[in-house]
Design an enzyme around this catalytic site. Sequence first.
Site, PDB file in Angstrom:
ATOM      1  N   ARG A 153       0.690  -1.132   0.018  1.00 37.83           N
ATOM      2  CA  ARG A 153      -0.186  -0.077  -0.137  1.00 37.83           C
ATOM      3  C   ARG A 153       0.935   1.299   0.178  1.00 37.83           C
ATOM      4  O   ARG A 153       0.545   2.157  -0.659  1.00 37.83           O
ATOM      5  CB  ARG A 153      -0.944   0.045   1.004  1.00 37.83           C
ATOM      6  CG  ARG A 153      -1.978   1.109   1.124  1.00 37.83           C
ATOM      7  CD  ARG A 153      -2.804   1.032   2.452  1.00 37.83           C
ATOM      8  NE  ARG A 153      -3.533  -0.370   2.502  1.00 37.83           N
ATOM      9  CZ  ARG A 153      -4.761  -0.387   2.104  1.00 37.83           C
ATOM     10  NH1 ARG A 153      -5.290   0.355   1.587  1.00 37.83           N
ATOM     11  NH2 ARG A 153      -5.210  -1.627   2.296  1.00 37.83           N
ATOM     12  N   GLU A 180     -25.147  -2.072 -23.439  1.00 36.01           N
ATOM     13  CA  GLU A 180     -25.002  -2.314 -24.905  1.00 36.01           C
ATOM     14  C   GLU A 180     -23.792  -3.406 -25.023  1.00 36.01           C
ATOM     15  O   GLU A 180     -24.080  -4.269 -25.760  1.00 36.01           O
ATOM     16  CB  GLU A 180     -24.364  -0.896 -25.507  1.00 36.01           C
ATOM     17  CG  GLU A 180     -25.561   0.076 -25.736  1.00 36.01           C
ATOM     18  CD  GLU A 180     -25.138   1.398 -25.610  1.00 36.01           C
ATOM     19  OE1 GLU A 180     -25.714   2.311 -25.802  1.00 36.01           O
ATOM     20  OE2 GLU A 180     -23.797   1.623 -26.180  1.00 36.01           O
TER      21      GLU A 180
END
Length: 511
Positions: A125, A146
């Site tokens: 991190r 779509e």
Amino acid sequence: MARAALGLLGARALALLVIASVALLPLVSSDDGYKHCEGVVRGWAASSTGRDKDGDKLSLKDLLFFLHIPRTGGRTYFHCFLKKLYTNAQECPRSYDKLRFDPSHPDCKLVVTHDDYSLTSKLPRERTSVVTILRNPVDRVFSTYEFSVEVAARFLVHANLTSAKSMTTRVLTKSRAVSTLDIWPWKYLVPWMREDLFARRGARVDKMHSSKKVNAYDVEDMVMPLHEYINDPVAHEIIHNGATFQITGLTNNSYFNGAHEVRHCVRQHPDLGHIVLEVAKNRLDQMLYVGLTEDHEESARLFAHMVGAQVLSQSGTLNLDLKEDLPSENDPHPSMVEPEEEERNEHLNSTHGWQNNEALNSTSDEQGNRNMTVGKLMEAYETCIARLRNSQSNRRKISLKKVAEANFSKEARKLVPEAILKQIISLNSLDMELYDHAKKIFTQEHLMLKAQQTVVGPHRQLAEQNGWTDIICSDGICSPWMVVMLGLGIAAIIALLSFAVTTRRTSKLKV
């Protein structure tokens, strides 16, 4: 008689008490459920917020995590920017597929994935920078619908669903490529739409040659209508407020075990959504870069200067292979192949960037180590995106030819009733607010870049064309950290000179 009346009255009172108690039970239960959910959501938020603080967010760290929210244009950035900036060996193996992802690779510097923010629990991190792109939630829902239809329609070359599934299994067993069906969220959305398309196949064949103008998003006899799609439980689980849940690490693909409970609580008690939204906003604030799909040109320019410039500066050299990562003329692509071969190629997604690094290393890192400026990067990007868009357009036409009535376009979207648009906005209320926040961040990024141009421009004109500005600047714009380093260097030189002069004068006084 009086006792009997009292007894009857007491019985009625008892009955009313029982009825009232039963009626109040859901309220009590609901209240307890809300308190439980509030505790769950607030507890998660408290454990998530503190870890995201980072005072040096503008500096690119060792590992770049591109958090790709589906249907925002991230694939374009991968092919046309990141493939120019990072070598194949620097990409984390199988980073686009969580099930095969391995962040322990020693030279791993780039992760591009649909995985949500919880993936950072598997990454170093403190050495990871995160970037992402957001899109207007209404347009993102349209595009998701779509694309679900487009990919699912590729299976219609088969006689039935069983044959389609069998072919897919055979192809993926033989190939090492990552299929669209491996990638979240399409591994859920495409099979769902595929089953629906086969279920409507009979009606579709009967109406294949209809010339009547129809609403492409409401061709119920051929394709699942948009209004049905957005109201299905699958859409509620994966699509609606998807950007917020992805940035907070709460999707159904999360590494966080409690993600489902937090997500369920927010959907059951919508007013708890603001807690999750604040975490999402905080995450965006801490990112190295936030782009907007709708402002494509400026987003690309900002990415090149805020991210690309730092990658170039840190690497010193660049794998300058300006060939787009697209199918070549010799690649057996859909337009000139038999239906079964076309379907097989489409299943593999034909996006070489998602294949594992070992297969890609044949093109290795020896393709040219020339220096590249941000200006050259933008030129390569423009060339690449033109070809990529053309390829995607042709691919969509071929994929949708068996559901011709579903002629999706921006013009066709205008035929969608206002009531459905309002419903999409309502179902994505968290994403709507997050998108507004992203636009504010985007404005700040633009102003920061403009300020750099104003400061650096005049000084650049005074320098030689191939002087020191070529090292830290490109097209009149310098990355912030390089300007700071230059300033510190100049300050150090001045300090040394002052010290030398002072020392010399002191020596003369002593003599």
